[in-house]
Write a protein that holds these residues in place. Structure first.
Motif, PDB file in Angstrom:
ATOM      1  N   PHE A  48       1.270   3.420   3.695  1.00 20.48           N
ATOM      2  CA  PHE A  48       1.243   2.226   4.546  1.00 20.48           C
ATOM      3  C   PHE A  48       1.891   1.032   3.852  1.00 20.48           C
ATOM      4  CE2 PHE A  48      -0.938  -1.690   5.890  1.00 20.48           C
ATOM      5  CZ  PHE A  48      -0.602  -1.693   7.240  1.00 20.48           C
ATOM      6  N   VAL A  49       1.592   0.835   2.556  1.00 24.62           N
ATOM      7  CA  VAL A  49       2.118  -0.345   1.863  1.00 24.62           C
ATOM      8  C   VAL A  49       3.570  -0.162   1.435  1.00 24.62           C
ATOM      9  CG1 VAL A  49      -0.154  -1.039   1.043  1.00 24.62           C
ATOM     10  CG2 VAL A  49       1.245   0.421  -0.398  1.00 24.62           C
ATOM     11  N   ARG A  50       4.029   1.089   1.319  1.00 22.96           N
ATOM     12  CA  ARG A  50       5.432   1.402   1.030  1.00 22.96           C
ATOM     13  C   ARG A  50       5.938   0.683  -0.221  1.00 22.96           C
ATOM     14  NH1 ARG A  50       8.348   1.394   7.031  1.00 22.96           N
ATOM     15  NH2 ARG A  50       7.042   3.027   7.937  1.00 22.96           N
ATOM     16  N   ARG A  51       5.252   0.882  -1.320  1.00 21.29           N
ATOM     17  CA  ARG A  51       5.684   0.315  -2.589  1.00 21.29           C
ATOM     18  C   ARG A  51       6.799   1.160  -3.203  1.00 21.29           C
ATOM     19  NH1 ARG A  51       2.545  -3.361  -5.084  1.00 21.29           N
ATOM     20  NH2 ARG A  51       3.262  -2.640  -7.123  1.00 21.29           N
ATOM     21  N   GLU A  52       7.652   0.508  -3.952  1.00 19.57           N
ATOM     22  CA  GLU A  52       8.681   1.232  -4.689  1.00 19.57           C
ATOM     23  C   GLU A  52       8.014   2.058  -5.794  1.00 19.57           C
ATOM     24  OE1 GLU A  52      12.001   1.496  -4.255  1.00 19.57           O
ATOM     25  OE2 GLU A  52      11.692   0.426  -2.347  1.00 19.57           O
ATOM     26  N   PRO A  53       8.460   3.285  -6.036  1.00 22.03           N
ATOM     27  CA  PRO A  53       7.864   4.090  -7.111  1.00 22.03           C
ATOM     28  C   PRO A  53       8.132   3.472  -8.478  1.00 22.03           C
ATOM     29  CG  PRO A  53       9.831   5.159  -6.230  1.00 22.03           C
ATOM     30  CD  PRO A  53       9.536   3.997  -5.330  1.00 22.03           C
ATOM     31  N   GLY A  54       7.198   3.721  -9.401  1.00 24.25           N
ATOM     32  CA  GLY A  54       7.340   3.185 -10.748  1.00 24.25           C
ATOM     33  C   GLY A  54       6.441   3.954 -11.698  1.00 24.25           C
ATOM     34  N   ALA A  67      -1.636  13.397  -8.792  1.00 18.99           N
ATOM     35  CA  ALA A  67      -0.476  13.260  -9.674  1.00 18.99           C
ATOM     36  C   ALA A  67       0.738  13.960  -9.076  1.00 18.99           C
ATOM     37  CB  ALA A  67      -0.792  13.824 -11.057  1.00 18.99           C
ATOM     38  N   ALA A  68       0.522  15.135  -8.503  1.00 17.78           N
ATOM     39  CA  ALA A  68       1.635  15.870  -7.899  1.00 17.78           C
ATOM     40  C   ALA A  68       2.207  15.101  -6.711  1.00 17.78           C
ATOM     41  CB  ALA A  68       1.168  17.255  -7.453  1.00 17.78           C
ATOM     42  N   TYR A  69       1.331  14.517  -5.914  1.00 15.89           N
ATOM     43  CA  TYR A  69       1.792  13.726  -4.768  1.00 15.89           C
ATOM     44  C   TYR A  69       2.607  12.527  -5.237  1.00 15.89           C
ATOM     45  CZ  TYR A  69       1.632  10.222  -1.083  1.00 15.89           C
ATOM     46  OH  TYR A  69       1.981   9.234  -0.182  1.00 15.89           O
ATOM     47  N   LEU A  70       2.125  11.832  -6.254  1.00 14.30           N
ATOM     48  CA  LEU A  70       2.835  10.653  -6.752  1.00 14.30           C
ATOM     49  C   LEU A  70       4.172  11.035  -7.380  1.00 14.30           C
ATOM     50  CD1 LEU A  70      -0.170   8.685  -8.305  1.00 14.30           C
ATOM     51  CD2 LEU A  70       1.049   8.163  -6.178  1.00 14.30           C
ATOM     52  N   GLU A  71       4.209  12.156  -8.072  1.00 14.21           N
ATOM     53  CA  GLU A  71       5.474  12.616  -8.648  1.00 14.21           C
ATOM     54  C   GLU A  71       6.497  12.927  -7.561  1.00 14.21           C
ATOM     55  OE1 GLU A  71       4.284  15.840 -11.142  1.00 14.21           O
ATOM     56  OE2 GLU A  71       4.182  14.567 -12.928  1.00 14.21           O
ATOM     57  N   ARG A  72       6.043  13.561  -6.485  1.00 12.10           N
ATOM     58  CA  ARG A  72       6.960  13.838  -5.373  1.00 12.10           C
ATOM     59  C   ARG A  72       7.477  12.552  -4.738  1.00 12.10           C
ATOM     60  NH1 ARG A  72       2.940  17.694  -4.123  1.00 12.10           N
ATOM     61  NH2 ARG A  72       2.149  16.376  -2.426  1.00 12.10           N
ATOM     62  N   ILE A  77       4.345   9.610 -14.020  1.00 12.53           N
ATOM     63  CA  ILE A  77       2.883   9.690 -14.094  1.00 12.53           C
ATOM     64  C   ILE A  77       2.384   9.754 -15.531  1.00 12.53           C
ATOM     65  CG2 ILE A  77       0.849  10.955 -13.310  1.00 12.53           C
ATOM     66  CD1 ILE A  77       2.560   9.759 -11.081  1.00 12.53           C
ATOM     67  N   THR A  78       1.332   8.980 -15.804  1.00 11.91           N
ATOM     68  CA  THR A  78       0.527   9.133 -17.013  1.00 11.91           C
ATOM     69  C   THR A  78      -0.880   9.472 -16.561  1.00 11.91           C
ATOM     70  OG1 THR A  78       1.833   7.505 -18.239  1.00 11.91           O
ATOM     71  CG2 THR A  78      -0.356   8.046 -19.105  1.00 11.91           C
ATOM     72  N   GLY A  94      -0.411  -0.078 -21.210  1.00 12.83           N
ATOM     73  CA  GLY A  94      -0.460  -0.922 -20.026  1.00 12.83           C
ATOM     74  C   GLY A  94       0.875  -1.037 -19.338  1.00 12.83           C
ATOM     75  N   GLU A  95       1.002  -2.083 -18.548  1.00 12.87           N
ATOM     76  CA  GLU A  95       2.235  -2.358 -17.808  1.00 12.87           C
ATOM     77  C   GLU A  95       2.550  -1.266 -16.785  1.00 12.87           C
ATOM     78  OE1 GLU A  95       4.238  -5.359 -18.156  1.00 12.87           O
ATOM     79  OE2 GLU A  95       2.254  -5.817 -18.925  1.00 12.87           O
ATOM     80  N   PHE A  96       1.500  -0.805 -16.077  1.00 16.76           N
ATOM     81  CA  PHE A  96       1.707   0.181 -15.021  1.00 16.76           C
ATOM     82  C   PHE A  96       1.950  -0.522 -13.690  1.00 16.76           C
ATOM     83  CE2 PHE A  96      -0.869   2.627 -18.088  1.00 16.76           C
ATOM     84  CZ  PHE A  96      -0.032   3.727 -18.253  1.00 16.76           C
ATOM     85  N   ASP A  97       2.843   0.034 -12.890  1.00 12.01           N
ATOM     86  CA  ASP A  97       3.074  -0.496 -11.550  1.00 12.01           C
ATOM     87  C   ASP A  97       1.957  -0.085 -10.598  1.00 12.01           C
ATOM     88  OD1 ASP A  97       5.841  -1.634 -11.964  1.00 12.01           O
ATOM     89  OD2 ASP A  97       6.186   0.455 -12.551  1.00 12.01           O
TER      90      ASP A  97
END
Length: 250
Positions: A48-54, A67-72, A77-78, A94-97
């Motif tokens: 819904f929020v459609r953020r750019e991956p990071g 994690a698999a969903y986010l990687e796709r 991923i950490t 730190g410094e995670f999006d």
């Protein structure tokens, strides 16, 4: 001098519980519906929020599905192991999006402090999502436990986060644009033993610092009878899990 939070949960028991989940999940037909529901909610929210991956950090993802969903979706991923990450201390990196906590923050003694550390692990304009089982959960199990103990009830289930207090917690922790959502997951059980086995398999057993005395055989039978007395017409008990989702940024 800041007063230390009360010791409600045992850090040792909490780590041990998280460490056992993988083994419990290898059992045939092991339950996993709570974390599946949490992951589906997070995936829907992110779509819904459609953020750019990071750069994304995930804690509590013992299935690996999030994690698999986010990687796709293009995220780097950490994964942090909930059995070793002390969420009451600053995160090691730190410094995670994006930071996602799956069902882990409901058993920290210093929840406001843990929420501060989540925010500090974010990059500027980063987003955090934390899901947990909320205070309206397992009402029928609680009543059955009270019946089992009679006039001298013991603390057998740990306190859960009341979503009505969550906005204030997020504000205290400095989360920007805080949002608190709840949803109900209803699961039907043929016996108290099935429910208890499901809770253990999903790492949802209590980890109180003060361990209650074990139930006697007679008390166990009272608990089973009290639980099934709340059954629907078909002989199954409808139990509720309240899923609380906290969203905000830095």
């Amino acid at each position: 001098m800041t007063e230390a939070p009360p010791l409600i949960f045992s850090p040792v028991r909490r780590r041990s519980r998280h460490a056992r989940i993988a083994g419990l999940q290898r059992r045939e037909h092991a339950a996993r519906y709570v974390i599946d529901d949490m992951i589906a909610e997070i995936a829907e929210r992110l779509a819904f929020v459609r953020r750019e991956p990071g750069a994304a950090a995930v804690v509590g993802d013992w299935t690996g599905d999030l994690a698999a969903y986010l990687e796709r979706s293009g995220h780097a991923i950490t994964r942090f192991d909930a059995a070793t990450l002390d969420e009451e201390l600053p995160w090691p990196t730190g410094e995670f999006d994006l930071v996602v906590s799956l069902g882990t923050l409901d058993t920290v003694n210093d929840l406001p402090g843990a929420l501060v550390h989540v925010r500090q692990a974010l990059a500027p304009r980063g987003m955090a999502i934390a899901t947990m089982v909320g205070g309206a959960s397992l009402g029928k199990l609680r009543r059955a436990m009270q019946e089992a103990d009679g006039d001298r009830p013991a603390a057998r289930m740990h306190p859960l986060v009341d979503p009505r207090s969550a906005p204030g917690l997020l504000q205290r922790a400095g989360w920007s644009n805080p949002v608190v959502d709840t949803q109900r997951l209803t699961v039907r059980y043929s016996s108290l033993d099935v429910l208890v086995a499901d809770l253990r398999a999903q790492g949802l057993g209590q980890v109180l610092a003060s361990v209650p005395p074990p139930l006697t055989r007679a008390a166990c039978e009272r608990a089973r009878a009290a639980f099934m007395a709340q059954a629907d017409a078909d002989g199954k008990v409808s139990e509720t899990f309240e899923i609380v989702t906290l969203t905000g940024g830095r």
